[in-house]
Design a protein around this motif. Structure first.
Motif, mmCIF file in Angstrom:
data_model
loop_
_atom_site.group_PDB
_atom_site.id
_atom_site.type_symbol
_atom_site.label_atom_id
_atom_site.label_comp_id
_atom_site.label_asym_id
_atom_site.label_seq_id
_atom_site.Cartn_x
_atom_site.Cartn_y
_atom_site.Cartn_z
ATOM 1 N N LEU A 113 13.847 29.238 98.754
ATOM 2 C CA LEU A 113 13.750 29.791 97.683
ATOM 3 C C LEU A 113 14.969 30.182 97.107
ATOM 4 N N GLY A 114 15.862 30.618 97.985
ATOM 5 C CA GLY A 114 17.078 31.101 97.392
ATOM 6 C C GLY A 114 18.095 29.932 97.306
ATOM 7 N N ALA A 115 17.985 29.211 98.397
ATOM 8 C CA ALA A 115 19.285 28.119 98.712
ATOM 9 C C ALA A 115 19.190 27.172 97.501
ATOM 10 N N PHE A 116 17.677 26.910 96.804
ATOM 11 C CA PHE A 116 17.659 25.983 95.914
ATOM 12 C C PHE A 116 17.243 26.486 94.627
ATOM 13 N N ALA A 117 17.274 27.814 94.374
ATOM 14 C CA ALA A 117 16.980 28.324 93.116
ATOM 15 C C ALA A 117 15.625 28.006 92.823
ATOM 16 N N GLY A 118 14.661 27.817 93.639
ATOM 17 C CA GLY A 118 13.319 27.505 93.305
ATOM 18 C C GLY A 118 12.848 26.197 93.111
ATOM 19 N N GLY A 119 13.871 25.224 93.414
ATOM 20 C CA GLY A 119 13.577 23.989 93.299
ATOM 21 C C GLY A 119 13.394 22.980 94.438
ATOM 22 N N ASP A 120 13.573 21.727 94.455
ATOM 23 C CA ASP A 120 13.127 20.951 95.500
ATOM 24 C C ASP A 120 14.465 20.876 96.637
ATOM 25 N N GLY A 121 14.227 20.786 97.840
ATOM 26 C CA GLY A 121 15.131 20.676 98.848
ATOM 27 C C GLY A 121 14.651 21.099 100.118
ATOM 28 N N GLY A 122 15.455 20.882 101.263
ATOM 29 C CA GLY A 122 14.818 21.350 102.423
ATOM 30 C C GLY A 122 16.011 22.092 103.143
ATOM 31 N N LEU A 123 15.233 22.953 103.875
ATOM 32 C CA LEU A 123 15.811 24.337 104.490
ATOM 33 C C LEU A 123 15.572 24.167 106.167
ATOM 34 N N GLY A 127 18.526 29.868 114.604
ATOM 35 C CA GLY A 127 19.128 31.030 114.851
ATOM 36 C C GLY A 127 18.594 31.285 116.361
ATOM 37 N N THR A 128 18.133 32.506 116.365
ATOM 38 C CA THR A 128 17.210 32.818 117.788
ATOM 39 C C THR A 128 16.304 32.003 118.047
ATOM 40 N N GLY A 129 15.492 31.588 116.864
ATOM 41 C CA GLY A 129 14.424 30.545 116.702
ATOM 42 C C GLY A 129 14.732 29.232 115.806
ATOM 43 N N SER A 130 13.842 28.486 115.762
ATOM 44 C CA SER A 130 14.300 27.647 114.570
ATOM 45 C C SER A 130 12.869 27.184 113.861
ATOM 46 N N CYS A 131 13.126 26.573 112.692
ATOM 47 C CA CYS A 131 12.159 26.085 111.786
ATOM 48 C C CYS A 131 12.811 25.484 110.531
ATOM 49 N N ALA A 132 12.160 24.682 110.048
ATOM 50 C CA ALA A 132 12.563 23.975 108.635
ATOM 51 C C ALA A 132 11.473 23.919 107.735
ATOM 52 N N PHE A 133 11.731 24.103 106.440
ATOM 53 C CA PHE A 133 10.937 24.140 105.422
ATOM 54 C C PHE A 133 11.559 23.428 104.038
ATOM 55 N N ALA A 134 10.529 22.444 103.752
ATOM 56 C CA ALA A 134 10.904 21.818 102.447
ATOM 57 C C ALA A 134 9.938 21.780 101.252
ATOM 58 N N VAL A 135 10.575 21.612 99.953
ATOM 59 C CA VAL A 135 9.814 21.551 98.845
ATOM 60 C C VAL A 135 10.031 20.100 98.198
ATOM 61 N N LEU A 273 23.644 17.431 103.532
ATOM 62 C CA LEU A 273 23.921 18.718 103.814
ATOM 63 C C LEU A 273 24.247 19.197 102.340
ATOM 64 N N ALA A 274 23.379 20.219 101.565
ATOM 65 C CA ALA A 274 23.482 20.657 100.294
ATOM 66 C C ALA A 274 24.150 21.895 100.508
ATOM 67 N N LYS A 275 25.484 22.185 99.194
ATOM 68 C CA LYS A 275 25.448 23.494 98.963
ATOM 69 C C LYS A 275 24.692 24.421 98.609
ATOM 70 N N PRO A 276 24.386 25.492 99.110
ATOM 71 C CA PRO A 276 23.300 26.323 98.532
ATOM 72 C C PRO A 276 23.564 27.133 97.430
ATOM 73 N N ARG A 277 22.649 27.281 96.533
ATOM 74 C CA ARG A 277 22.695 28.090 95.287
ATOM 75 C C ARG A 277 22.532 29.516 95.527
ATOM 76 N N GLY A 278 22.068 29.889 96.498
ATOM 77 C CA GLY A 278 21.807 31.323 96.775
ATOM 78 C C GLY A 278 21.468 31.504 98.403
ATOM 79 N N ASP A 279 21.043 32.587 98.766
ATOM 80 C CA ASP A 279 20.921 32.825 100.248
ATOM 81 C C ASP A 279 19.639 33.411 100.072
ATOM 82 N N VAL A 280 19.250 33.972 101.590
ATOM 83 C CA VAL A 280 17.760 34.460 101.590
ATOM 84 C C VAL A 280 17.423 35.755 100.896
ATOM 85 N N PHE A 281 18.388 36.432 100.512
ATOM 86 C CA PHE A 281 18.267 37.678 99.638
ATOM 87 C C PHE A 281 18.061 37.369 98.247
ATOM 88 N N ASP A 282 18.641 36.256 97.783
ATOM 89 C CA ASP A 282 18.267 35.888 96.677
ATOM 90 C C ASP A 282 16.804 35.138 96.563
#
Length: 303
Positions: A113-123, A127-135, A273-282
């Motif tokens: 949600l932060g990386a793509f400012a609410g738009g489409d994309g994969g994350l 880290g310690t664990g792993s996961c992917a999520f895409a819209v 690999l895309a440049k993020p528009r924001g981070d997890v806090f955004d």
């Protein structure tokens, strides 16, 4: 800013397997303070997760240069690693809390949600664990994130776990030893019974803490370390390929293990690999403001 001030304050929390990071923002989105707590993956239980959120929040509040803000003024948005089981998600909706409001989703959902400012994309999170999520349009999907014992491929915890197993195989003379094997045994137990005892209580974060050692020895040309890192890198490659097969055009790769593993990945993946528009806090702020995700409407617990 005083206790009588009624302007909202936003609490954005990144709850992961290694630590809980909290940031406080004012209503204009300006950063006020930040704090740190301990491991806060949902697999530990929601009460321990919220305990670390409270600890990190109080840490952040203590850094406000004399300003007094009660927890009841805070609107909380939580990105919680491992918040995937329906039982745990339903528990979140009921658990008492002291905040003005509280909403949450998985760390992957919120980071996307932060990386793509609410738009489409994969994350992709490693880290310690792993996961992917895409819209993609009206479609949303997860890859992995089902917990350390059965999932978390390409993660720091998985690399650490493989390293401990490989060190024991070297001790038993099943496979050749190396400086890495000796170093790992020095970290978790010199003899197999000690390692076994360590493993009985080891958490993903304990295995993940060994990942940097494996990377360090791989850079030093330790062949065992290099083999283990290549194995984990291929697991990350598999997740990227799976996103690409789903026609995800842009992928943002984050997490504490993202930078260390990146040099070992398939270079062809760089074009996705895309440049993020924001981070997890955004993303957490969007979660709060958009009323997205799991919204806890339970009455407040005492602070």
């Amino acid at each position: 800013m005083t206790a009588s001030d009624e302007t909202p304050v936003y609490l954005a929390a990144d709850c992961g397997g290694t630590n809980c990071r909290v940031r406080l923002f004012n209503e204009d989105g300006a950063l006020l303070s930040e704090g740190l707590g301990g491991p806060s993956n949902a697999s530990l239980g929601l009460e321990p997760v919220l305990s670390e959120v409270f600890r990190a929040t109080r840490n952040a509040l203590a850094r406000l240069n004399g300003a007094t803000i009660p927890l009841s003024r805070l609107h909380a948005g939580l990105a919680i690693a491992g918040l995937v089981e329906e039982e745990r998600r339903q528990e979140f909706l009921r658990i008492p809390h002291p905040f003005a409001s509280m909403t949450a989703e998985t760390d992957a959902f919120v980071a996307q949600l932060g990386a793509f400012a609410g738009g489409d994309g994969g994350l992709l999170i490693t880290g310690t664990g792993s996961c992917a999520f895409a819209v993609k349009g009206d479609k949303k999907f997860y890859l992995g994130g089902w917990g350390f014992p059965v999932s978390d491929q390409g993660s720091g915890a998985r690399l650490g776990h493989l390293a401990v197993r490989r060190a024991l195989q070297a001790y038993d003379d099943i496979l050749p030893t190396s400086p890495l094997c000796k170093k790992i045994l020095a970290e978790v137990g010199t003899h197999p019974p000690e390692v076994s005892g360590w493993a009985r209580t080891a958490k993903p974060a304990d295995y993940g803490a060994l990942a940097s050692t494996v990377i360090e020895y791989a850079v030093k040309e330790d062949e065992v370390a290099r083999s283990l890192v290549r194995t984990i890198a291929e697991e990350v490659n598999q997740m990227i390929r799976s996103l690409v097969r789903r026609d995800v055009k842009e992928i943002h790769h984050i997490g504490g293990f993202a930078e260390p593993i990146r040099p070992w990945l398939d270079k062809a993946h760089g074009r996705y690999l895309a440049k993020p528009r924001g981070d997890v806090f955004d993303g957490a702020l969007r979660l709060i403001n958009n009323r997205t995700g799991l919204i806890n409407k339970t009455g407040k617990a005492r602070e």
